[in-house]
Write a protein that holds these residues in place. Structure first.
Motif, short mmCIF file in Angstrom:
data_model
loop_
_atom_site.label_atom_id
_atom_site.label_comp_id
_atom_site.label_asym_id
_atom_site.label_seq_id
_atom_site.Cartn_x
_atom_site.Cartn_y
_atom_site.Cartn_z
N THR A 67 0.86 -1.19 0.00
CA THR A 67 0.00 0.00 0.00
C THR A 67 0.89 1.23 0.00
O THR A 67 1.03 1.92 1.02
N PRO A 68 1.54 1.53 -1.12
CA PRO A 68 2.55 2.61 -1.17
C PRO A 68 1.92 4.00 -1.26
O PRO A 68 1.97 4.65 -2.30
N THR A 69 1.36 4.45 -0.16
CA THR A 69 0.76 5.78 -0.14
C THR A 69 1.54 6.75 0.75
O THR A 69 1.56 7.95 0.50
N VAL A 70 2.17 6.23 1.80
CA VAL A 70 2.88 7.07 2.77
C VAL A 70 4.31 6.56 2.93
O VAL A 70 4.54 5.35 3.02
N ASP A 71 5.26 7.48 2.97
CA ASP A 71 6.66 7.16 3.28
C ASP A 71 6.99 7.66 4.67
O ASP A 71 6.57 8.76 5.06
N TYR A 72 7.77 6.88 5.41
CA TYR A 72 8.29 7.32 6.70
C TYR A 72 9.76 7.68 6.52
O TYR A 72 10.47 7.08 5.70
N HIS A 73 10.22 8.66 7.30
CA HIS A 73 11.59 9.16 7.16
C HIS A 73 12.26 9.21 8.53
O HIS A 73 11.67 9.70 9.50
N VAL A 74 13.50 8.72 8.60
CA VAL A 74 14.36 8.91 9.77
C VAL A 74 15.65 9.53 9.30
O VAL A 74 16.32 9.01 8.40
N MET A 75 15.99 10.68 9.90
CA MET A 75 17.25 11.35 9.59
C MET A 75 18.13 11.41 10.83
O MET A 75 17.64 11.63 11.94
N PHE A 76 19.43 11.22 10.64
CA PHE A 76 20.40 11.40 11.71
C PHE A 76 20.64 12.90 11.86
O PHE A 76 21.07 13.55 10.90
N VAL A 77 20.38 13.45 13.03
CA VAL A 77 20.46 14.90 13.20
C VAL A 77 21.75 15.32 13.89
O VAL A 77 22.56 16.06 13.33
N LYS A 78 21.95 14.87 15.13
CA LYS A 78 23.16 15.28 15.85
C LYS A 78 23.46 14.35 17.01
O LYS A 78 22.60 13.58 17.46
N MET A 79 24.69 14.44 17.47
CA MET A 79 25.16 13.67 18.63
C MET A 79 25.81 14.66 19.59
O MET A 79 26.56 15.54 19.16
N PHE A 80 25.51 14.53 20.88
CA PHE A 80 26.08 15.48 21.83
C PHE A 80 26.13 14.87 23.23
O PHE A 80 25.38 13.94 23.57
N GLU A 81 27.03 15.41 24.02
CA GLU A 81 27.12 15.04 25.44
C GLU A 81 26.14 15.93 26.22
O GLU A 81 25.94 17.10 25.88
N ALA A 82 25.52 15.37 27.25
CA ALA A 82 24.55 16.14 28.04
C ALA A 82 24.64 15.73 29.50
O ALA A 82 25.05 14.61 29.83
N ASN A 83 24.24 16.65 30.37
CA ASN A 83 24.11 16.28 31.78
C ASN A 83 22.78 15.54 31.96
O ASN A 83 21.89 15.62 31.13
N ASP A 84 22.65 14.81 33.03
CA ASP A 84 21.43 14.06 33.33
C ASP A 84 20.90 14.60 34.66
O ASP A 84 21.17 14.06 35.73
N THR A 85 20.15 15.68 34.57
CA THR A 85 19.76 16.45 35.75
C THR A 85 19.09 15.61 36.83
O THR A 85 19.42 15.70 38.01
N HIS A 204 3.91 9.36 -0.61
CA HIS A 204 4.87 8.44 -1.21
C HIS A 204 5.68 9.12 -2.33
O HIS A 204 5.12 9.83 -3.18
N GLY A 205 6.99 8.92 -2.28
CA GLY A 205 7.87 9.43 -3.32
C GLY A 205 8.46 10.79 -3.04
O GLY A 205 9.34 11.25 -3.79
N GLU A 206 8.02 11.47 -1.98
CA GLU A 206 8.58 12.77 -1.65
C GLU A 206 9.99 12.62 -1.09
O GLU A 206 10.31 11.66 -0.38
N VAL A 207 10.84 13.60 -1.38
CA VAL A 207 12.24 13.53 -0.96
C VAL A 207 12.39 13.73 0.54
O VAL A 207 13.22 13.08 1.19
N GLN A 208 11.59 14.62 1.12
CA GLN A 208 11.67 14.92 2.54
C GLN A 208 10.32 14.69 3.21
O GLN A 208 9.27 14.88 2.59
N GLY A 209 10.38 14.32 4.50
CA GLY A 209 9.16 14.27 5.28
C GLY A 209 8.70 15.67 5.62
O GLY A 209 9.53 16.54 5.91
N ASP A 210 7.39 15.92 5.59
CA ASP A 210 6.90 17.27 5.81
C ASP A 210 5.88 17.37 6.94
O ASP A 210 5.25 18.40 7.12
N ARG A 211 5.71 16.29 7.71
CA ARG A 211 4.73 16.33 8.80
C ARG A 211 5.03 15.23 9.82
O ARG A 211 5.81 14.31 9.56
#
Length: 316
Positions: A67-85, A204-211
């Protein structure tokens, strides 16, 4: 019931098996794969995947080929160190604080390896490939507005990230991607390392996720949305030692719009981190008994023999 009728009923039963089972047997026989113009494509009967990046961080697109109507997208954004309050092991956006600058994953170069395949006879049963980057990272870059206060001054260091992708017919509706991180230099011994993904959907078929993905919610160790999911493990490995992994999420902002997923790893010192989340599609097709071609041929032969017997008995 006379013998003729019994034979006809038996023939009918075997014929129904022969009609129904080839449909099940035709599914999941092989993995299709291709690499062209910087784009990887993978397909089984239960999932279709496209991995883009153009020498940037991998961007996974996946959808249900039935049922190729919707594409899901996962992008790698960033990696960082953080405190754990609150010391809960998870990253809470707005409460826990980033230590230094983040490593922006889309801005660094990534290299694609060749495919490695597993075969059984003429069928491709699994496909494996990697994306790898090694980059110099300065957690204290100089610039206008950069004020790190009392944070210690650390030199830049080289960090290596490898994304090992696996698609296997034993689990034809999902793709596993191992994350390997080496060379990370910590500012504090009690901080956590956070890897942020951006999760969206598109037509389906869009280059980027928009929602935002429709129906997005978290159940146990799965982020679910319509018939797609992002699954994470609660442990990772570093030098064969288990590490705690906690996941959190929140709305993205700006270029990171969508659902932001944060995977937080406890401090693993100077070891190499190994971790393996999963992207998948919940199958919308009915399952059945999978038969090999030889078994199907035997069923067909049995049908022919029973029909001949029925004809002979009838003529008597």
């Amino acid at each position: 019931m006379d013998t003729y009728k019994k034979v006809i009923l038996a023939t009918f039963a075997v014929l129904m098996m022969g009609i129904g089972m080839p449909l099940a047997a035709a599914q999941g026989n092989s993995v299709e794969y291709q690499y062209s113009a910087g784009i990887v494509t993978l397909t089984t009967d239960d999932i279709s995947i496209k991995v883009t990046g153009n020498n940037q961080a991998p961007h996974f697109h996946w959808w249900d080929p039935n049922t190729p109507t919707v594409d899901y997208h996962v992008m790698f954004v960033k990696m960082f160190e953080a405190n754990d309050t609150n010391a809960d092991g998870a990253y809470t956006n707005g409460t826990d604080h980033m230590i230094g600058a983040p490593l922006a994953l889309p801005t660094i170069g990534w290299e694609f390896s060749d495919f490695v395949i597993d075969e059984e006879g003429d069928n491709i049963t699994a496909v494996h490939f990697n994306f790898t980057t090694t980059t110099e990272f300065d957690p204290r870059p100089e610039g206008v507005g950069m004020d790190y206060g009392s944070l210690p001054s650390l030199p830049a260091f080289n960090v290596t990230i490898e994304v090992r992708v696996h698609l296997n017919l034993s689990t034809p509706g999902e793709m596993k991607f191992d994350l390997i991180v080496g060379g990370w230099e910590w500012t504090y011994e009690d901080s956590i390392l956070v890897l942020q993904f951006n999760l969206t959907e598109s037509d389906h078929g869009e280059v980027q996720g928009d929602r935002d993905p429709s129906g997005f919610h978290k159940t146990g160790t799965m982020f679910q949305f319509e018939n797609g999911y992002f699954e994470y493990e609660e442990t990772a490995l570093a030098a064969n030692n288990s590490l705690q992994v906690k996941a959190s999420y929140g709305e993205g902002t700006g270029l990171e719009a969508g659902q932001a997923i944060y995977l937080a790893f406890e401090n693993f010192g100077n070891e190499t981190l190994e971790y393996d989340p999963i992207l998948g599609i919940e199958s919308s097709t009915s399952t059945g008994i999978v038969l090999d071609p030889m078994t199907l041929a035997l069923i067909g032969g049995a049908v022919v023999v029973l029909l001949l017997v029925a004809v002979i008995i009838r003529r008597r």
